[in-house]
Design a protein around this motif. Structure first.
Motif, PDB file in Angstrom:
ATOM      1  N   GLN A   1     -51.495 -93.785  -0.416  1.00  0.00           N
ATOM      2  CA  GLN A   1     -50.572 -93.732   0.775  1.00  0.00           C
ATOM      3  C   GLN A   1     -51.267 -94.301   2.032  1.00  0.00           C
ATOM      4  O   GLN A   1     -50.410 -94.404   2.924  1.00  0.00           O
ATOM      5  N   TRP A   2     -52.618 -94.824   1.905  1.00  0.00           N
ATOM      6  CA  TRP A   2     -52.987 -95.545   2.990  1.00  0.00           C
ATOM      7  C   TRP A   2     -53.741 -96.935   3.092  1.00  0.00           C
ATOM      8  O   TRP A   2     -53.590 -97.863   3.501  1.00  0.00           O
ATOM      9  N   TRP A   3     -54.175 -97.139   1.705  1.00  0.00           N
ATOM     10  CA  TRP A   3     -54.937 -98.311   1.295  1.00  0.00           C
ATOM     11  C   TRP A   3     -54.267 -99.575   1.461  1.00  0.00           C
ATOM     12  O   TRP A   3     -54.776-100.731   2.040  1.00  0.00           O
ATOM     13  N   GLY A   4     -52.848 -99.571   1.163  1.00  0.00           N
ATOM     14  CA  GLY A   4     -51.977-100.747   1.286  1.00  0.00           C
ATOM     15  C   GLY A   4     -51.346-100.960   2.776  1.00  0.00           C
ATOM     16  O   GLY A   4     -50.884-101.777   2.866  1.00  0.00           O
ATOM     17  N   ARG A   5     -51.919-100.193   3.914  1.00  0.00           N
ATOM     18  CA  ARG A   5     -51.500-100.419   5.206  1.00  0.00           C
ATOM     19  C   ARG A   5     -49.959-100.627   5.291  1.00  0.00           C
ATOM     20  O   ARG A   5     -49.687-101.535   6.004  1.00  0.00           O
ATOM     21  N   GLY A   6     -49.279 -99.763   4.684  1.00  0.00           N
ATOM     22  CA  GLY A   6     -48.014-100.003   4.665  1.00  0.00           C
ATOM     23  C   GLY A   6     -47.109-100.674   3.609  1.00  0.00           C
ATOM     24  O   GLY A   6     -46.157-100.394   3.479  1.00  0.00           O
ATOM     25  N   ASN A   7     -47.982-101.443   2.773  1.00  0.00           N
ATOM     26  CA  ASN A   7     -47.420-102.313   1.918  1.00  0.00           C
ATOM     27  C   ASN A   7     -47.372-101.331   0.441  1.00  0.00           C
ATOM     28  O   ASN A   7     -48.449-100.493   0.492  1.00  0.00           O
ATOM     29  N   LYS A   8     -46.545-101.684  -0.374  1.00  0.00           N
ATOM     30  CA  LYS A   8     -46.632-100.926  -1.374  1.00  0.00           C
ATOM     31  C   LYS A   8     -47.904-101.398  -2.130  1.00  0.00           C
ATOM     32  O   LYS A   8     -48.331-102.278  -2.593  1.00  0.00           O
ATOM     33  N   LEU A   9     -48.353-100.186  -2.676  1.00  0.00           N
ATOM     34  CA  LEU A   9     -50.025-100.094  -3.511  1.00  0.00           C
ATOM     35  C   LEU A   9     -49.777 -99.655  -4.838  1.00  0.00           C
ATOM     36  O   LEU A   9     -49.465 -98.583  -4.938  1.00  0.00           O
TER      37      LEU A   9
ATOM     38  N   PHE B   1     -56.611-102.168  -7.889  1.00  0.00           N
ATOM     39  CA  PHE B   1     -55.297-101.927  -7.005  1.00  0.00           C
ATOM     40  C   PHE B   1     -54.369-103.338  -6.962  1.00  0.00           C
ATOM     41  O   PHE B   1     -55.144-104.470  -6.578  1.00  0.00           O
ATOM     42  N   ILE B   2     -53.180-103.106  -6.898  1.00  0.00           N
ATOM     43  CA  ILE B   2     -52.333-104.376  -6.390  1.00  0.00           C
ATOM     44  C   ILE B   2     -51.645-104.021  -5.110  1.00  0.00           C
ATOM     45  O   ILE B   2     -50.736-102.965  -5.321  1.00  0.00           O
ATOM     46  N   GLU B   3     -51.777-104.812  -4.017  1.00  0.00           N
ATOM     47  CA  GLU B   3     -51.122-104.707  -2.908  1.00  0.00           C
ATOM     48  C   GLU B   3     -49.812-105.743  -2.910  1.00  0.00           C
ATOM     49  O   GLU B   3     -50.057-106.923  -2.891  1.00  0.00           O
ATOM     50  N   HIS B   4     -48.664-105.205  -2.611  1.00  0.00           N
ATOM     51  CA  HIS B   4     -47.682-105.907  -2.723  1.00  0.00           C
ATOM     52  C   HIS B   4     -47.324-106.264  -1.075  1.00  0.00           C
ATOM     53  O   HIS B   4     -46.670-105.614  -0.411  1.00  0.00           O
ATOM     54  N   SER B   5     -47.623-107.232  -0.450  1.00  0.00           N
ATOM     55  CA  SER B   5     -47.655-107.601   1.103  1.00  0.00           C
ATOM     56  C   SER B   5     -46.486-108.619   1.165  1.00  0.00           C
ATOM     57  O   SER B   5     -46.151-109.241   0.242  1.00  0.00           O
ATOM     58  N   PRO B   6     -46.140-108.694   2.414  1.00  0.00           N
ATOM     59  CA  PRO B   6     -45.209-109.717   2.630  1.00  0.00           C
ATOM     60  C   PRO B   6     -45.846-111.162   2.449  1.00  0.00           C
ATOM     61  O   PRO B   6     -44.883-111.859   1.911  1.00  0.00           O
ATOM     62  N   ASN B   7     -46.835-111.552   2.338  1.00  0.00           N
ATOM     63  CA  ASN B   7     -47.361-112.842   1.985  1.00  0.00           C
ATOM     64  C   ASN B   7     -47.838-112.970   0.728  1.00  0.00           C
ATOM     65  O   ASN B   7     -48.353-113.828   0.290  1.00  0.00           O
ATOM     66  N   GLY B   8     -47.347-111.857  -0.115  1.00  0.00           N
ATOM     67  CA  GLY B   8     -47.725-112.263  -1.736  1.00  0.00           C
ATOM     68  C   GLY B   8     -48.287-110.919  -2.308  1.00  0.00           C
ATOM     69  O   GLY B   8     -48.651-109.840  -1.661  1.00  0.00           O
TER      70      GLY B   8
END
Lengths: 159, 159
Positions: free
Chosen positions: A43-51, A66-73
Protein backbone atom coordinates in the motif's frame (compact mmCIF):
# COMPACT_ATOMS: atom_id res chain seq x y z
CA UNK A 1 -6.06 14.15 12.44
CA UNK A 2 -3.57 15.56 10.01
CA UNK A 3 -0.14 14.02 9.96
CA UNK A 4 2.61 16.62 10.45
CA UNK A 5 4.67 17.09 7.32
CA UNK A 6 8.01 15.36 7.72
CA UNK A 7 11.03 14.97 5.48
CA UNK A 8 13.88 12.50 5.49
CA UNK A 9 17.31 13.57 6.66
CA UNK A 10 19.72 12.13 4.08
CA UNK A 11 23.48 12.37 4.71
CA UNK A 12 26.70 10.71 3.50
CA UNK A 13 28.75 10.08 6.67
CA UNK A 14 31.43 8.01 4.88
CA UNK A 15 32.41 7.58 1.24
CA UNK A 16 30.43 4.33 0.84
CA UNK A 17 27.31 5.13 2.85
CA UNK A 18 23.99 6.90 2.61
CA UNK A 19 22.34 7.55 5.96
CA UNK A 20 18.59 8.20 6.13
CA UNK A 21 16.62 9.28 9.22
CA UNK A 22 12.88 9.78 9.25
CA UNK A 23 10.29 10.21 12.03
CA UNK A 24 6.86 8.63 11.63
CA UNK A 25 3.79 9.63 13.60
CA UNK A 26 2.92 6.10 14.73
CA UNK A 27 4.00 3.59 17.40
CA UNK A 28 6.93 1.34 16.64
CA UNK A 29 4.89 -1.90 16.35
CA UNK A 30 2.74 -0.31 13.69
CA UNK A 31 5.71 1.02 11.71
CA UNK A 32 7.35 -2.42 11.98
CA UNK A 33 4.24 -4.07 10.51
CA UNK A 34 4.15 -1.55 7.66
CA UNK A 35 7.68 -2.66 6.68
CA UNK A 36 7.22 -6.40 7.16
CA UNK A 37 3.64 -7.26 6.21
CA UNK A 38 3.25 -7.78 2.43
CA UNK A 39 -0.35 -6.48 2.39
CA UNK A 40 0.73 -3.28 4.10
CA UNK A 41 3.97 -2.69 2.17
CA UNK A 42 1.99 -3.06 -1.08
CA UNK A 43 0.00 0.00 0.00
CA UNK A 44 2.91 2.44 0.29
CA UNK A 45 6.24 1.18 -1.14
CA UNK A 46 5.09 1.89 -4.71
CA UNK A 47 4.43 5.57 -3.74
CA UNK A 48 1.14 5.54 -5.63
CA UNK A 49 2.33 3.23 -8.42
CA UNK A 50 1.08 -0.32 -8.70
CA UNK A 51 3.41 -2.59 -6.74
CA UNK A 52 3.52 -6.34 -7.24
CA UNK A 53 5.04 -8.32 -4.39
CA UNK A 54 6.61 -11.32 -6.15
CA UNK A 55 8.33 -12.65 -3.09
CA UNK A 56 8.58 -11.48 0.53
CA UNK A 57 9.88 -14.02 3.03
CA UNK A 58 10.49 -11.95 6.14
CA UNK A 59 13.02 -14.10 7.99
CA UNK A 60 16.81 -14.37 8.06
CA UNK A 61 17.88 -15.64 4.62
CA UNK A 62 14.47 -15.02 3.04
CA UNK A 63 14.20 -13.29 -0.31
CA UNK A 64 12.13 -10.31 -1.38
CA UNK A 65 11.30 -9.07 -4.88
CA UNK A 66 8.99 -6.16 -5.75
CA UNK A 67 7.92 -4.92 -9.19
CA UNK A 68 6.93 -1.25 -9.37
CA UNK A 69 4.83 -0.21 -12.36
CA UNK A 70 5.66 3.48 -12.63
CA UNK A 71 4.73 5.92 -15.45
CA UNK A 72 8.32 5.73 -16.74
CA UNK A 73 8.52 1.94 -16.83
CA UNK A 74 8.48 -1.28 -14.90
CA UNK A 75 11.20 -1.55 -12.28
CA UNK A 76 12.23 -4.64 -10.35
CA UNK A 77 13.89 -4.49 -6.95
CA UNK A 78 15.08 -7.40 -4.87
CA UNK A 79 17.28 -8.63 -2.10
CA UNK A 80 17.50 -10.84 0.89
CA UNK A 81 16.77 -10.44 4.58
CA UNK A 82 19.92 -10.48 6.65
CA UNK A 83 18.46 -9.82 10.11
CA UNK A 84 14.84 -9.73 11.27
CA UNK A 85 14.50 -8.69 14.94
CA UNK A 86 10.98 -7.40 15.63
CA UNK A 87 10.18 -4.64 16.25
CA UNK A 88 13.56 -2.96 16.23
CA UNK A 89 15.95 -4.12 13.54
CA UNK A 90 15.53 -5.15 9.92
CA UNK A 91 18.62 -5.60 7.75
CA UNK A 92 18.35 -6.50 4.10
CA UNK A 93 20.18 -6.28 0.82
CA UNK A 94 18.81 -4.03 -1.90
CA UNK A 95 19.38 -4.28 -5.63
CA UNK A 96 17.64 -2.54 -8.56
CA UNK A 97 17.31 -4.57 -11.80
CA UNK A 98 18.72 -1.61 -13.74
CA UNK A 99 22.10 -2.09 -12.04
CA UNK A 100 22.19 -5.83 -11.39
CA UNK A 101 24.87 -7.06 -9.02
CA UNK A 102 25.22 -3.63 -7.40
CA UNK A 103 24.11 -4.47 -3.89
CA UNK A 104 23.55 -2.17 -0.92
CA UNK A 105 23.07 -3.41 2.63
CA UNK A 106 20.32 -1.46 4.45
CA UNK A 107 20.39 -1.87 8.22
CA UNK A 108 17.18 -0.31 9.51
CA UNK A 109 16.63 0.50 13.18
CA UNK A 110 13.22 1.49 14.56
CA UNK A 111 13.49 3.70 17.63
CA UNK A 112 10.49 4.26 19.94
CA UNK A 113 10.52 8.01 20.69
CA UNK A 114 8.25 7.49 23.72
CA UNK A 115 5.56 9.91 22.49
CA UNK A 116 3.78 7.66 20.03
CA UNK A 117 6.27 8.44 17.27
CA UNK A 118 8.98 6.23 15.78
CA UNK A 119 12.33 7.21 14.31
CA UNK A 120 13.54 4.99 11.48
CA UNK A 121 17.31 5.15 10.92
CA UNK A 122 18.70 3.42 7.81
CA UNK A 123 22.38 3.37 6.94
CA UNK A 124 22.98 1.92 3.45
CA UNK A 125 26.43 0.53 2.75
CA UNK A 126 27.70 0.11 -0.83
CA UNK A 127 30.69 -1.82 -2.18
CA UNK A 128 32.23 1.31 -3.72
CA UNK A 129 31.89 5.10 -3.69
CA UNK A 130 30.92 4.96 -7.38
CA UNK A 131 27.97 2.69 -6.61
CA UNK A 132 26.90 4.94 -3.73
CA UNK A 133 27.09 8.02 -5.95
CA UNK A 134 25.22 6.25 -8.75
CA UNK A 135 22.39 5.58 -6.30
CA UNK A 136 22.33 9.24 -5.24
CA UNK A 137 22.23 10.38 -8.89
CA UNK A 138 19.40 7.95 -9.71
CA UNK A 139 16.90 10.19 -7.93
CA UNK A 140 16.95 8.13 -4.77
CA UNK A 141 16.22 11.10 -2.50
CA UNK A 142 12.98 11.91 -4.31
CA UNK A 143 12.04 8.23 -4.34
CA UNK A 144 12.60 7.86 -0.60
CA UNK A 145 10.61 11.00 0.17
CA UNK A 146 7.72 9.81 -2.01
CA UNK A 147 7.73 6.35 -0.44
CA UNK A 148 7.81 7.72 3.09
CA UNK A 149 5.07 10.29 2.33
CA UNK A 150 2.93 7.37 1.15
CA UNK A 151 3.79 5.53 4.38
CA UNK A 152 2.75 8.65 6.37
CA UNK A 153 -0.61 8.52 4.61
CA UNK A 154 -1.06 4.83 5.43
CA UNK A 155 -0.14 5.38 9.08
CA UNK A 156 -2.62 8.29 9.32
CA UNK A 157 -5.49 5.87 8.62
CA UNK A 158 -7.08 4.02 11.54
CA UNK A 159 -5.03 0.89 12.35
CA UNK B 1 48.51 -36.45 -20.81
CA UNK B 2 48.82 -35.52 -17.18
CA UNK B 3 47.77 -32.03 -16.15
CA UNK B 4 50.57 -30.21 -14.32
CA UNK B 5 49.76 -29.70 -10.65
CA UNK B 6 48.75 -26.11 -10.07
CA UNK B 7 47.65 -24.17 -7.01
CA UNK B 8 45.78 -20.93 -6.59
CA UNK B 9 47.60 -17.80 -5.51
CA UNK B 10 45.37 -16.23 -2.87
CA UNK B 11 46.23 -12.77 -1.53
CA UNK B 12 44.52 -9.89 0.32
CA UNK B 13 45.66 -6.72 -1.49
CA UNK B 14 43.27 -4.41 0.41
CA UNK B 15 41.28 -4.79 3.63
CA UNK B 16 38.06 -5.71 1.81
CA UNK B 17 39.40 -7.93 -0.94
CA UNK B 18 40.51 -11.47 -1.65
CA UNK B 19 42.48 -11.84 -4.87
CA UNK B 20 42.76 -15.27 -6.52
CA UNK B 21 44.97 -16.16 -9.49
CA UNK B 22 45.05 -19.58 -11.10
CA UNK B 23 46.48 -20.95 -14.36
CA UNK B 24 44.58 -23.66 -16.25
CA UNK B 25 46.08 -25.92 -18.87
CA UNK B 26 43.42 -25.18 -21.52
CA UNK B 27 42.57 -22.50 -24.08
CA UNK B 28 40.51 -19.52 -22.96
CA UNK B 29 37.34 -20.47 -24.90
CA UNK B 30 37.28 -23.82 -23.18
CA UNK B 31 37.80 -22.36 -19.71
CA UNK B 32 35.07 -19.79 -20.44
CA UNK B 33 32.63 -22.57 -21.32
CA UNK B 34 33.50 -24.47 -18.15
CA UNK B 35 32.42 -21.42 -16.13
CA UNK B 36 29.31 -20.52 -18.12
CA UNK B 37 27.76 -23.79 -19.35
CA UNK B 38 25.49 -25.38 -16.69
CA UNK B 39 26.26 -28.95 -17.84
CA UNK B 40 30.00 -28.30 -17.52
CA UNK B 41 29.91 -26.36 -14.26
CA UNK B 42 27.87 -29.19 -12.71
CA UNK B 43 30.88 -31.46 -13.35
CA UNK B 44 33.43 -29.51 -11.30
CA UNK B 45 32.00 -26.75 -9.09
CA UNK B 46 30.83 -29.28 -6.50
CA UNK B 47 34.44 -30.59 -6.21
CA UNK B 48 33.23 -34.19 -6.24
CA UNK B 49 30.01 -33.51 -4.32
CA UNK B 50 26.63 -33.65 -6.01
CA UNK B 51 25.79 -30.20 -7.34
CA UNK B 52 22.27 -29.19 -8.29
CA UNK B 53 22.01 -26.18 -10.60
CA UNK B 54 18.71 -24.58 -9.57
CA UNK B 55 19.15 -21.53 -11.73
CA UNK B 56 21.87 -20.31 -14.08
CA UNK B 57 20.94 -17.47 -16.42
CA UNK B 58 24.27 -16.38 -17.86
CA UNK B 59 23.50 -12.83 -18.95
CA UNK B 60 23.67 -9.40 -17.32
CA UNK B 61 21.03 -9.37 -14.58
CA UNK B 62 20.52 -13.14 -14.66
CA UNK B 63 20.45 -15.15 -11.45
CA UNK B 64 22.35 -18.25 -10.45
CA UNK B 65 21.74 -20.65 -7.57
CA UNK B 66 23.66 -23.86 -6.86
CA UNK B 67 23.04 -26.47 -4.15
CA UNK B 68 26.08 -28.48 -3.09
CA UNK B 69 25.39 -31.76 -1.29
CA UNK B 70 28.58 -32.24 0.70
CA UNK B 71 29.31 -34.84 3.41
CA UNK B 72 28.90 -32.12 6.07
CA UNK B 73 25.57 -30.85 4.81
CA UNK B 74 23.60 -29.19 2.05
CA UNK B 75 24.87 -25.75 1.12
CA UNK B 76 23.16 -23.20 -1.11
CA UNK B 77 25.05 -20.51 -2.99
CA UNK B 78 23.58 -17.82 -5.18
CA UNK B 79 24.01 -14.48 -6.83
CA UNK B 80 23.47 -12.52 -9.97
CA UNK B 81 25.49 -11.91 -13.11
CA UNK B 82 26.72 -8.35 -13.31
CA UNK B 83 28.78 -8.54 -16.50
CA UNK B 84 29.06 -11.31 -19.10
CA UNK B 85 31.65 -10.52 -21.80
CA UNK B 86 32.77 -13.76 -23.53
CA UNK B 87 35.41 -15.03 -23.37
CA UNK B 88 37.20 -12.59 -21.12
CA UNK B 89 35.16 -11.16 -18.29
CA UNK B 90 32.51 -12.57 -15.97
CA UNK B 91 31.39 -10.53 -12.96
CA UNK B 92 28.88 -11.87 -10.51
CA UNK B 93 27.71 -11.56 -6.95
CA UNK B 94 28.28 -14.44 -4.55
CA UNK B 95 26.37 -15.28 -1.41
CA UNK B 96 26.35 -18.39 0.78
CA UNK B 97 23.04 -19.30 2.46
CA UNK B 98 24.86 -19.68 5.78
CA UNK B 99 25.56 -15.93 5.81
CA UNK B 100 22.58 -14.50 3.93
CA UNK B 101 22.87 -10.90 2.82
CA UNK B 102 26.68 -11.00 2.99
CA UNK B 103 27.48 -10.41 -0.66
CA UNK B 104 30.85 -10.47 -2.44
CA UNK B 105 31.38 -9.19 -5.97
CA UNK B 106 33.65 -11.50 -7.98
CA UNK B 107 35.08 -9.91 -11.12
CA UNK B 108 36.74 -12.71 -13.06
CA UNK B 109 39.12 -12.06 -15.97
CA UNK B 110 40.29 -14.84 -18.29
CA UNK B 111 43.71 -14.11 -19.78
CA UNK B 112 44.97 -16.06 -22.83
CA UNK B 113 48.63 -16.88 -22.01
CA UNK B 114 49.37 -17.58 -25.69
CA UNK B 115 50.66 -21.11 -25.05
CA UNK B 116 47.34 -22.92 -24.77
CA UNK B 117 46.98 -22.00 -21.11
CA UNK B 118 44.61 -19.53 -19.47
CA UNK B 119 45.11 -17.43 -16.35
CA UNK B 120 41.96 -16.75 -14.35
CA UNK B 121 42.20 -13.70 -12.09
CA UNK B 122 39.37 -13.13 -9.61
CA UNK B 123 39.28 -10.21 -7.20
CA UNK B 124 36.43 -10.56 -4.67
CA UNK B 125 35.22 -7.38 -3.02
CA UNK B 126 33.29 -7.48 0.28
CA UNK B 127 31.27 -4.79 2.04
CA UNK B 128 33.43 -4.94 5.16
CA UNK B 129 36.75 -6.36 6.40
CA UNK B 130 34.80 -8.54 8.86
CA UNK B 131 32.89 -10.17 6.01
CA UNK B 132 36.09 -10.70 4.04
CA UNK B 133 37.79 -12.27 7.06
CA UNK B 134 34.74 -14.43 7.77
CA UNK B 135 35.01 -15.81 4.24
CA UNK B 136 38.73 -16.56 4.72
CA UNK B 137 38.01 -18.33 8.03
CA UNK B 138 35.23 -20.42 6.44
CA UNK B 139 37.78 -22.61 4.70
CA UNK B 140 37.45 -20.76 1.41
CA UNK B 141 41.05 -21.45 0.37
CA UNK B 142 40.59 -25.21 0.60
CA UNK B 143 37.25 -24.95 -1.18
CA UNK B 144 38.74 -22.95 -4.05
CA UNK B 145 41.66 -25.35 -4.42
CA UNK B 146 39.32 -28.34 -4.48
CA UNK B 147 37.01 -26.72 -7.03
CA UNK B 148 39.88 -25.73 -9.29
CA UNK B 149 41.50 -29.18 -9.03
CA UNK B 150 38.17 -30.64 -10.17
CA UNK B 151 38.17 -28.14 -13.04
CA UNK B 152 41.73 -29.23 -13.95
CA UNK B 153 40.46 -32.80 -14.16
CA UNK B 154 37.56 -31.79 -16.40
CA UNK B 155 39.84 -29.78 -18.69
CA UNK B 156 42.25 -32.72 -18.94
CA UNK B 157 39.54 -34.80 -20.62
CA UNK B 158 39.09 -34.57 -24.40
CA UNK B 159 36.92 -31.52 -25.22
Amino acid sequence: MKTPISTSKITTPTDREIHIERVFNAPRERVWRAFTNPKLIAQWWGRGNKLVIKRMEVERGGHWRFIEHSPNGVHGFEGRYREVTPPERLALTFEWDGMPGHVAVNTMTLEDLGDGRTKVVTPSLFHTTEERDGMLRSGMEQGVNQRYAALDALLAKPA
